[in-house]
Design an enzyme around this catalytic site. Structure first.
Site, PDB file in Angstrom:
ATOM      1  N   SER A  61     -32.175 -25.325 -59.492  1.00  0.00           N
ATOM      2  CA  SER A  61     -32.332 -24.828 -58.115  1.00  0.00           C
ATOM      3  C   SER A  61     -31.680 -25.783 -57.117  1.00  0.00           C
ATOM      4  CB  SER A  61     -33.819 -24.697 -57.768  1.00  0.00           C
ATOM      5  OG  SER A  61     -34.469 -23.874 -58.693  1.00  0.00           O
TER       6      SER A  61
HETATM    7  N1  SAM Z   1     -36.834 -26.118 -62.704  1.00  0.00           N
HETATM    8  C1  SAM Z   1     -35.524 -26.108 -63.239  1.00  0.00           C
HETATM    9  C2  SAM Z   1     -34.734 -27.356 -62.968  1.00  0.00           C
HETATM   10  O1  SAM Z   1     -35.238 -28.279 -62.326  1.00  0.00           O
HETATM   11  O2  SAM Z   1     -33.584 -27.423 -63.451  1.00  0.00           O
HETATM   12  C3  SAM Z   1     -34.716 -24.890 -62.858  1.00  0.00           C
HETATM   13  C4  SAM Z   1     -35.231 -23.682 -63.488  1.00  0.00           C
HETATM   14  S1  SAM Z   1     -34.138 -22.328 -63.675  1.00  0.00           S
HETATM   15  C5  SAM Z   1     -33.978 -21.765 -62.026  1.00  0.00           C
HETATM   16  C6  SAM Z   1     -35.311 -21.215 -64.442  1.00  0.00           C
HETATM   17  C7  SAM Z   1     -35.617 -21.553 -65.875  1.00  0.00           C
HETATM   18  O3  SAM Z   1     -36.709 -20.730 -66.304  1.00  0.00           O
HETATM   19  C8  SAM Z   1     -34.478 -21.275 -66.845  1.00  0.00           C
HETATM   20  O4  SAM Z   1     -34.147 -22.431 -67.549  1.00  0.00           O
HETATM   21  C9  SAM Z   1     -35.039 -20.184 -67.758  1.00  0.00           C
HETATM   22  O5  SAM Z   1     -34.569 -20.267 -69.084  1.00  0.00           O
HETATM   23  C10 SAM Z   1     -36.533 -20.455 -67.660  1.00  0.00           C
HETATM   24  N2  SAM Z   1     -37.421 -19.329 -68.018  1.00  0.00           N
HETATM   25  C11 SAM Z   1     -37.312 -18.015 -67.726  1.00  0.00           C
HETATM   26  N3  SAM Z   1     -38.374 -17.342 -68.223  1.00  0.00           N
HETATM   27  C12 SAM Z   1     -39.176 -18.261 -68.839  1.00  0.00           C
HETATM   28  C13 SAM Z   1     -40.412 -18.202 -69.540  1.00  0.00           C
HETATM   29  N4  SAM Z   1     -41.082 -17.062 -69.726  1.00  0.00           N
HETATM   30  N5  SAM Z   1     -40.928 -19.338 -70.020  1.00  0.00           N
HETATM   31  C14 SAM Z   1     -40.279 -20.528 -69.869  1.00  0.00           C
HETATM   32  N6  SAM Z   1     -39.101 -20.641 -69.237  1.00  0.00           N
HETATM   33  C15 SAM Z   1     -38.559 -19.531 -68.707  1.00  0.00           C
END
Ligand code: SAM
Length: 224
Positions: A61
Site C-alpha cells: 500500500s
Molecule cells: N500489508 C501489505 C504490505 O505491507 O505490503 C500489503 C497488502 S496487499 C495490499 C494485500 C495482501 O493481502 C496481498 O498480499 C494478498 O495476497 C493478501 N490476501 C488477500 N486475501 C487474503 C486472505 N484471505 N488471507 C491472507 N492474505 C490475503
C-alpha cells in the site's frame, strides 16, 4: 539522496497533509526502512507516496494508507495485533515498531496472515533481516478465518478489500473495546475504509474515506 533522507521528506510531507499526527506512528514511519521490504526493481521508488507492485499481482500500500490505518487503530505499546494480508511485510513491521519497540517493558506482538506462500516466506526473511523476527509472526493461510490460536486481539487490520460484510471470525476474535480497520465494497472499484469498534456485543462502524485495495480472497472474502 540517501534512503533515510528520502524517508524523512516523505514523513514531513505526510505530516504537512495532516495524515501523520501521532508521535508513535511518526517515530515508526521514520525508523522502518520501507526500501528493505521491496523487490529489487521497486527500491528506487520506496519513498514516493504510492502503492508498488510486489509480485504475485499484489501490491504494497501507499505510505499514506499505512500511516492512516496505524492512526485509526490507535496502536499503542503492548497491543496484540492481527494483520490480514502480509504482502511485503512492511505494514506488519510498522505495527511491530509501535506495539513492541526495542527495550519495551510491555511488548505487544503482531500476527500477520498471507495467503500466498511465496509472499509469506519472502516477508518472513525480510522481517528477520530488519530486526522484527521476534515481534512479528507470519502465518501462511486464509486470513478471513482469523487466527483463533492467539485471539482475542486488541487491534485487527485488513489490508485487502472485503465484500460488504466483515468476516465474522474477525469480529469474534476482536477483544471487547478493540478496534478493527478494514476496506470493504466491490472487488475492484467503489471500496470504503471503515473503522469498527467492538463494545460488548455491538459494533460501532464509521466510514472514513474511499479507497482502492486488492481483493480479500478466501472463505469469507471473494471467491478465487
Ligand atoms: N500489508 C501489505 C504490505 O505491507 O505490503 C500489503 C497488502 S496487499 C495490499 C494485500 C495482501 O493481502 C496481498 O498480499 C494478498 O495476497 C493478501 N490476501 C488477500 N486475501 C487474503 C486472505 N484471505 N488471507 C491472507 N492474505 C490475503
Amino acid at each position: 539522496m540517501e534512503f533515510e533522507e528520502k524517508r524523512k521528506k516523505l514523513v514531513e510531507s505526510l505530516k504537512s497533509r495532516n495524515i501523520l499526527t501521532e508521535p508513535n506512528v511518526i517515530k515508526a514511519m521514520l525508523k522502518v526502512p520501507r526500501h528493505k521490504f521491496l523487490p529489487e526493481g521497486a527500491i528506487s521508488s520506496a519513498y514516493i507516496d504510492s502503492p508498488l507492485s510486489i509480485g504475485m499481482s499484489q501490491t504494497i500500500s501507499a505510505p499514506h494508507m499505512n500511516a492512516m490505518m496505524c492512526e485509526l487503530l490507535k496502536l499503542k505499546e503492548g497491543d496484540k495485533v492481527l494483520e490480514i494480508g502480509t504482502g511485503s511485510g512492511y505494514h506488519a513491521a510498522l505495527c511491530a515498531e509501535i506495539v513492541a519497540p526495542k527495550n519495551s517493558q510491555n511488548p505487544g506482538h503482531v500476527y500477520t496472515i498471507e495467503r500466498h506462500l511465496e509472499l509469506a516466506d519472502r516477508a518472513k526473511i525480510k522481517l528477520v533481516n530488519t530486526g522484527f523476527g521476534e515481534s512479528v509472526t507470519v502465518i501462511n493461510g486464509d486470513g478471513t478465518l482469523g487466527y483463533p490460536q492467539e485471539a482475542p486481539y486488541d487491534k485487527i487490520l485488513v489490508t485487502a478489500s472485503s465484500p460488504k460484510k466483515v468476516p465474522p471470525p474477525l469480529k469474534q476474535q476482536l477483544k471487547d473495546g478493540g478496534i478493527l480497520c478494514i476496506p470493504a465494497g466491490s472487488k475492484e472499484w467503489g471500496q470504503d475504509l471503515y473503522v469498527i469498534c467492538k463494545k460488548g456485543k455491538s459494533f460501532d462502524s464509521k466510514r472514513i474515506t474511499g479507497v482502492r485495495f486488492v481483493p480479500l480472497i478466501g472463505e469469507w472474502g471473494f471467491p478465487e
